[in-house]
Scaffold this active site. Sequence first.
Site, PDB file in Angstrom:
ATOM      1  CG  HIS A  31      -6.542  -5.070   2.630  1.00 42.76           C
ATOM      2  ND1 HIS A  31      -6.041  -5.975   3.543  1.00 42.76           N
ATOM      3  CD2 HIS A  31      -7.544  -4.413   3.256  1.00 42.76           C
ATOM      4  CE1 HIS A  31      -6.705  -5.858   4.693  1.00 42.76           C
ATOM      5  NE2 HIS A  31      -7.632  -4.918   4.547  1.00 42.76           N
ATOM      6  CG  HIS A  45      -1.906  -1.082   1.296  1.00 43.65           C
ATOM      7  ND1 HIS A  45      -2.789  -1.349   0.281  1.00 43.65           N
ATOM      8  CD2 HIS A  45      -2.155  -2.003   2.265  1.00 43.65           C
ATOM      9  CE1 HIS A  45      -3.550  -2.400   0.624  1.00 43.65           C
ATOM     10  NE2 HIS A  45      -3.178  -2.813   1.819  1.00 43.65           N
ATOM     11  CG  ASP A 100      -4.912  -9.550   4.548  1.00 48.75           C
ATOM     12  OD1 ASP A 100      -4.787 -10.155   3.473  1.00 48.75           O
ATOM     13  OD2 ASP A 100      -4.617  -8.335   4.691  1.00 48.75           O
ATOM     14  CG  ASP A 120      -2.993  -8.349   1.415  1.00 45.88           C
ATOM     15  OD1 ASP A 120      -2.018  -8.518   2.163  1.00 45.88           O
ATOM     16  OD2 ASP A 120      -4.012  -7.692   1.748  1.00 45.88           O
TER      17      ASP A 120
END
Length: 423
Positions: free
Chosen positions: A187, A149, A274, A185
């Site tokens: 995200h 990110h 995650d 991931d």
Amino acid sequence: MTASFSSGEDSAALVSNRAVVWSPDYLSYRWSADHPMNPTRLELTMSLARSLGILEGVELLRPEAASDADLLRIHTPAYVEAVKQAGHSATSGVLGADAPHGLGTEDNPVFPQMHEASAILAGGSLAAAQEIAAGRTRRAVSIGGGMHHAMPDWASGFCVYNDVAIAVSWLLDNGFDRIAYIDVDAHHGDGVQHAFAHDPRVLTISLHQHPATLWPNTGWSSEVGEGAAEGTAVNLPVLPGTVDALWLRGFHAVVPGALAAFRPQIVISQCGVDSHREDPLADLALTVDGQRAAFLAMRDLADRYAEGRWLAVGGGGYGLVRVVPRAWTHLIAAALDREIDTARAVPADWQERAHALAPSVDLPDTMGDGGEVDYLSWDGPGGTPETGVPSVDRALTRIDSAVIATRRACFPLLGLDPEDPRD
Ligand SMILES: [Zn+2]
């Protein structure tokens, strides 16, 4: 050389062509005592891998911190300076939502030596890339990396320096011009996509929880890259609750086709875990079994399309004791061709160590969760919507809608037919 080797275990037979990148300094990447991204997860992963014997004969590659020049490949001088100053200032913790450069927000509180801790993670992914580029290894894994990110001028989503983007930038300057990045991931891999959205030499693929339901709220299937790079950003958003078999169906309906068309020289995987059903920060429903299947699939795609060049990094994952250590042990094992059966018992000595660190956690007994990883293939008999998936299976219909949207957005730009299940 920016890194040095040390023998991980005593053994006469050393593993060649495989590198595990590790530094005890990775454990200094610690936001605060109660922050979800706690480096205990890394420590427990390495100790589980050791306990199972998969690091036997493996030389650990110990990286140095990434230099300022390498950080500046992606980040602005003002940002790097701000990170340095923040980590050496008297004030740490949360400064407020509008803290400059995102340093001091709830997600990214200031912590002592944060530049040094972040630069070593970046140095790890860079060293892995350099080993592969030099031909000293085919595969390298660094579980401390995957800070996907981080943006050029600000910290974001627990990420300070974008280690993968830095490694990709270095590879582009050192003989590589077709690099594929796959991000699994929960995200969206927004920082890496952003770094190369205009660069047709880098294919970024991200499978993640749907942006309407999860931060950072990007990664729609309509995001396909810009200008000359149109078609080299691929996004497959999946709904909360997506289980192993449906996630894997989506992965295999999109990723192999895109790689076959792009013909990468190297595959880089961000292996955030995650996506697990127990993860406290996301809502997908994978098991360790499904995550393991994804790692093996990416490894095999690197073998098939990139002459075996595979760089795997970590990422998110907040099941610090029950999930991350098992999942990333499977990742390291995959890179080393030492797959661990999911039915295998979790070693008692590791359980003792984990119990001492987290006495209240109910520890797993086996290396898997009993997840169902057999999936209906997109190009198999009865596999596509046109050829008879029962419409009553609404979860299947939903993943198929997502797959179709992504294929229609990207595949024509990659020279593929979105409607042909063999593509
Ligand atoms: Zn994540």
